[in-house]
Design an enzyme around this catalytic site. Structure first.
Site, short mmCIF file in Angstrom:
data_model
loop_
_atom_site.label_atom_id
_atom_site.label_comp_id
_atom_site.label_asym_id
_atom_site.label_seq_id
_atom_site.Cartn_x
_atom_site.Cartn_y
_atom_site.Cartn_z
N LYS A 285 0.83 -1.21 0.00
CA LYS A 285 0.00 0.00 0.00
C LYS A 285 0.85 1.24 0.00
CE LYS A 285 -4.33 -1.75 0.62
NZ LYS A 285 -5.65 -1.84 1.12
N LYS B 57 -4.70 -11.80 -8.35
CA LYS B 57 -5.89 -11.97 -7.52
C LYS B 57 -7.03 -11.09 -8.06
CE LYS B 57 -6.54 -9.72 -3.51
NZ LYS B 57 -6.74 -9.31 -2.11
N LYS C 209 -10.91 -5.67 -5.86
CA LYS C 209 -11.85 -4.58 -6.11
C LYS C 209 -11.12 -3.33 -6.57
CE LYS C 209 -12.25 -4.24 -1.16
NZ LYS C 209 -12.82 -4.24 0.06
P1 ATP Z 1 -8.04 -4.65 -2.43
O1 ATP Z 1 -7.84 -5.50 -3.62
O2 ATP Z 1 -8.64 -3.31 -2.73
O3 ATP Z 1 -6.85 -4.57 -1.52
P2 ATP Z 1 -9.58 -6.83 -1.53
O4 ATP Z 1 -10.49 -7.11 -2.69
O5 ATP Z 1 -8.42 -7.71 -1.32
O6 ATP Z 1 -9.15 -5.32 -1.58
P3 ATP Z 1 -10.29 -6.77 1.30
O7 ATP Z 1 -11.25 -5.80 1.90
O8 ATP Z 1 -8.86 -6.57 1.61
O9 ATP Z 1 -10.53 -6.83 -0.28
O10 ATP Z 1 -10.71 -8.25 1.67
C1 ATP Z 1 -11.87 -8.64 2.32
C2 ATP Z 1 -11.84 -10.15 2.48
O11 ATP Z 1 -11.99 -10.79 1.20
C3 ATP Z 1 -10.52 -10.68 3.07
O12 ATP Z 1 -10.79 -11.71 3.99
C4 ATP Z 1 -9.79 -11.19 1.86
O13 ATP Z 1 -8.87 -12.19 2.21
C5 ATP Z 1 -10.94 -11.72 0.99
N1 ATP Z 1 -10.60 -11.67 -0.45
C6 ATP Z 1 -10.33 -10.56 -1.17
N2 ATP Z 1 -10.08 -10.87 -2.47
C7 ATP Z 1 -10.17 -12.23 -2.58
C8 ATP Z 1 -10.01 -13.16 -3.67
N3 ATP Z 1 -9.70 -12.76 -4.89
N4 ATP Z 1 -10.18 -14.47 -3.42
C9 ATP Z 1 -10.51 -14.89 -2.19
N5 ATP Z 1 -10.66 -14.07 -1.11
C10 ATP Z 1 -10.50 -12.74 -1.28
#
Ligand code: ATP
Ligand code: LTN
Length: 334
Positions: free
Chosen positions: A115, A197, A200
């Protein structure tokens, strides 16, 4: 008390639009586990401001996330669903635990490194101490289990270290929590690049299925999803794009990858991708409908927000008072 003796805590940030990665990797497991535990599901709005947010957007997204928890199947009568900022004990315990966390530990956190590389103009102290606030979220409620995706394991390890360190000095104050990682859906990859991955914050909208995408958009995005060149539906590391689509289809339908291979034997990618798209659209439609109803029912949701914040505060204060006493803060005269 609520559903079970043991405590479960988890949370998500109200930043960006949630994807099916968030749903399949986290939220879906929360719903499954919620029968067995007394659960707190928090919208961690205080974590969100480590990156600049527009106030109106943050407020709107936080409400959408809270209603999504309920729409996805978490019963607000049986689970404590609330905003972090409504329970001041989170920030208070975070200050205390800052004094029990080393700069060296925080410097090793990969999320901090990622970040700060992404937001070079705003590497604030909150971004650095983010994991201490997360540890406070968890430790305030004497949490036994924390369901998260893979990317959060390092933070959870730190939480355990802080708890053990504190307990070694002051006696058994905190429960030392365990992570829970789901068997399917823990790593959903981008539809445009299976090495990445699904996130969002991806700039390419076609890479992610958002939980508020409509049916046509979902089906179109799956049609455009990249595939491999073996032209058969096989679950293998040599075909990472198809493997990802099979994982999504398995997580949504409950079928095993082997069953999916059998179902699409001799069939082309086009037919398979349409089936995946339809299954995801069918899964999301009732959640979207329920969420829209909740967003329209202001009084009902406000009531939930208030009751659950009171309940969470009550539990949090029990731990916070214990910690304050151990540290030697003066007692309040009654
Ligand atoms: P960003 O990509 O903006 O950092 P993010 O999509 O990873 O955000 P978070 O708010 O950090 O979202 O994650 C919320 C939950 O969703 C966490 O428990 C994270 O491990 C899970 N998660 C996020 N993306 C995935 C994915 N692609 N597959 C499985 N689990 C996920
Ligand atoms: N850091 C997590 C969100 C989060 C969390 C928590 C998860 C904040 N506090 C406590 C589990 C338990 C994330 O970025 N996904």
């Amino acid at each position: 008390m609520l559903n079970g003796e043991k405590m479960l805590f988890s949370g998500m940030q109200a930043t960006g639009r949630l994807t099916i990665g968030n749903y399949l990797g986290a939220l879906k497991n929360w719903v499954t586990l919620s029968d067995e535990y007394t659960c707190l599901f928090c919208v961690v709005d205080e974590h969100s401001i480590t990156v600049r947010q527009d106030p109106a957007t943050l407020r709107q997204r936080a409400r959408k996330l809270l209603t999504l928890y309920i729409a996805a199947g978490l019963d607000p009568e049986k689970n404590i669903i609330y905003y972090q900022s409504h329970v001041p004990a989170h920030a208070e315990l975070a200050w205390i635990l800052n004094c029990f966390t080393y700069i060296g530990e925080l410097s090793r956190m990969t999320q901090f490194k990622d970040k700060s590389a992404k937001h070079e103009d705003n590497i604030n102290a909150g971004l650095f101490t983010y994991p201490v606030l997360m540890a406070s979220d968890i430790l305030l409620y004497q949490t036994d289990v924390v369901p998260v995706g893979h990317d959060q394991l390092q933070h959870l390890e730190l939480t355990r270290d802080i708890a053990i360190r504190f307990n070694n000095i002051y006696g058994e104050v905190f429960t030392v929590p365990e992570a829970y990682i789901g068997k399917v859906g823990a790593r959903i990859q981008s539809l445009q690049d299976p090495a990445k991955k699904m996130s969002k914050s991806d700039e390419n909208e076609n890479a992610s299925i958002y939980l508020d995408d409509d049916r046509d958009t979902i089906i179109r995005k799956f049609k455009r999803a990249i595939t491999d060149n073996e032209a058969c539906v096989r679950f293998s590391d040599e075909q990472p794009a198809i493997k990802n689509l099979i994982s999504i289809y398995s997580a949504v339908t409950g079928k095993s990858p082997a069953d999916v291979e059998r179902e699409f034997e001799g069939k082309g990618y086009g037919e398979f991708k349409l089936a995946v798209g339809e299954s995801v659209a069918d899964l999301l439609a009732p959640i979207q409908k329920r969420q829209a109803e909740l967003l329209a029912d202001k009084d009902y949701v406000d009531g939930i927000i208030k009751n659950n914040a009171d309940h969470a505060s009550y539990l949090a204060m029990k731990t916070l008072r214990k910690v304050q006493k151990k540290l030697g803060f003066p007692e309040r005269p009654r």
